[in-house]
Enzyme design. Structure first.
Site, short mmCIF file in Angstrom:
data_model
loop_
_atom_site.label_atom_id
_atom_site.label_comp_id
_atom_site.label_asym_id
_atom_site.label_seq_id
_atom_site.Cartn_x
_atom_site.Cartn_y
_atom_site.Cartn_z
N TYR A 77 0.61 2.43 -8.34
CA TYR A 77 1.93 1.84 -8.50
C TYR A 77 1.83 0.33 -8.72
O TYR A 77 2.42 -0.23 -9.65
CB TYR A 77 2.79 2.12 -7.26
CG TYR A 77 4.15 1.46 -7.30
CD1 TYR A 77 5.20 2.05 -8.01
CD2 TYR A 77 4.39 0.25 -6.64
CE1 TYR A 77 6.45 1.45 -8.06
CE2 TYR A 77 5.64 -0.35 -6.69
CZ TYR A 77 6.65 0.25 -7.40
OH TYR A 77 7.88 -0.35 -7.46
N LYS A 136 2.83 -1.94 -12.14
CA LYS A 136 3.78 -3.05 -12.09
C LYS A 136 3.11 -4.35 -12.55
O LYS A 136 3.76 -5.19 -13.19
CB LYS A 136 4.34 -3.21 -10.68
CG LYS A 136 5.33 -2.12 -10.30
CD LYS A 136 6.56 -2.13 -11.21
CE LYS A 136 7.63 -1.17 -10.75
NZ LYS A 136 8.84 -1.20 -11.62
#
Length: 253
Positions: A158, A162
């Site tokens: 994750y 990002k």
């Protein structure tokens, strides 16, 4: 087109059921706003969200959108423009959080997350950038995360997606700045929302409404990047330089 007060007449939310995205839409709505389009995979949930926004003089449309299908993103943007005209403000708010402990070990889960959070977001940004470049105006808000500023092992995939999205959005914004298009990257910390329900809150946890307030202020100031809350910018000025052996021992989850 934005009016003299730089208020958008049309808003497109990619990730139309996102708590943060919807809070941003509510925050920037003004009497000048004529159209809001909620683009989401779950259109039934999108209709529920739309019902909470509709009022006399404001059209709220719900359209199907799948972040994992970048091959369709250009067509989605083109369809919105065909039906509602130029897009003054687009908010890119779709993402999956996943199970950090599992994602780094599960190949399929890791690839699926990257396909949405990075590949899909890049596809959406390219489609939006091309549309707004042709318009000669518009603003794009990109929801990044402090997780991408220095990627934690607790949710490495994750955070990495990002980080990649954050870098691309900044570069795209620099490219489009001379063509009348404003791109603003938003770096929230832990936000109490449906996505994080049941998770232990990190320090400086915030709410979708607080993030939306920061975003609205950043849009008015034509900021390139905002942090929510702002104190996280100072925190990460330190954390990004912490030596690896120390970083690995920090209780950051």
């Amino acid at each position: 087109m934005h009016n003299a007060l730089h208020e958008p007449q049309s808003i497109l939310l990619l990730g139309g059921t996102s708590d943060i995205g919807l809070a941003i839409v509510r925050e920037v709505l003004s009497p000048a706003t004529q159209t809001v389009v909620l683009a989401c995979r779950d259109t039934a949930a999108g209709e529920v969200a739309a019902a909470g926004l509709r009022h006399d003089g404001l059209t709220v449309d719900v359209v199907p959108f799948d972040g994992a299908r970048p091959d369709t993103h250009e067509a989605v943007v083109a369809d919105v423009v065909a039906r509602h005209g130029d897009i003054d403000l687009a908010v890119v708010a779709f993402a999956v959080l996943g199970d950090g402990a599992a994602t780094s070990r599960d190949l399929d889960a890791a690839v699926a997350m990257a396909a949405v959070n990075f590949t899909g977001s890049v596809g959406a940004l390219v489609a939006l950038g091309n549309q707004m470049r042709g318009q000669g105006h518009g603003s794009i808000v990109v929801l990044s995360s402090v997780a991408g500023e220095r990627v934690r092992p607790a949710n490495a995939v994750y955070g990495a997606t990002k980080a990649g999205l954050d870098g691309f959005a900044q570069a795209l914004g620099d490219e489009l700045a001379g063509e009348g298009v404003h791109v603003m990257v938003v770096r929230p910390g832990f936000v109490h929302s449906a996505m994080t329900k049941g998770l232990k809150a990190a320090p400086f946890a915030t709410t979708p409404e607080a993030v939306a307030s920061v975003v609205a202020k950043g849009l008015r100031g034509r900021r390139r990047m905002v942090w929510a809350p702002g104190v996280l910018r100072l925190v990460f000025m330190v954390l990004r330089h912490v030596p690896g052996p120390v970083w690995r021992r920090l209780p950051l989850g």
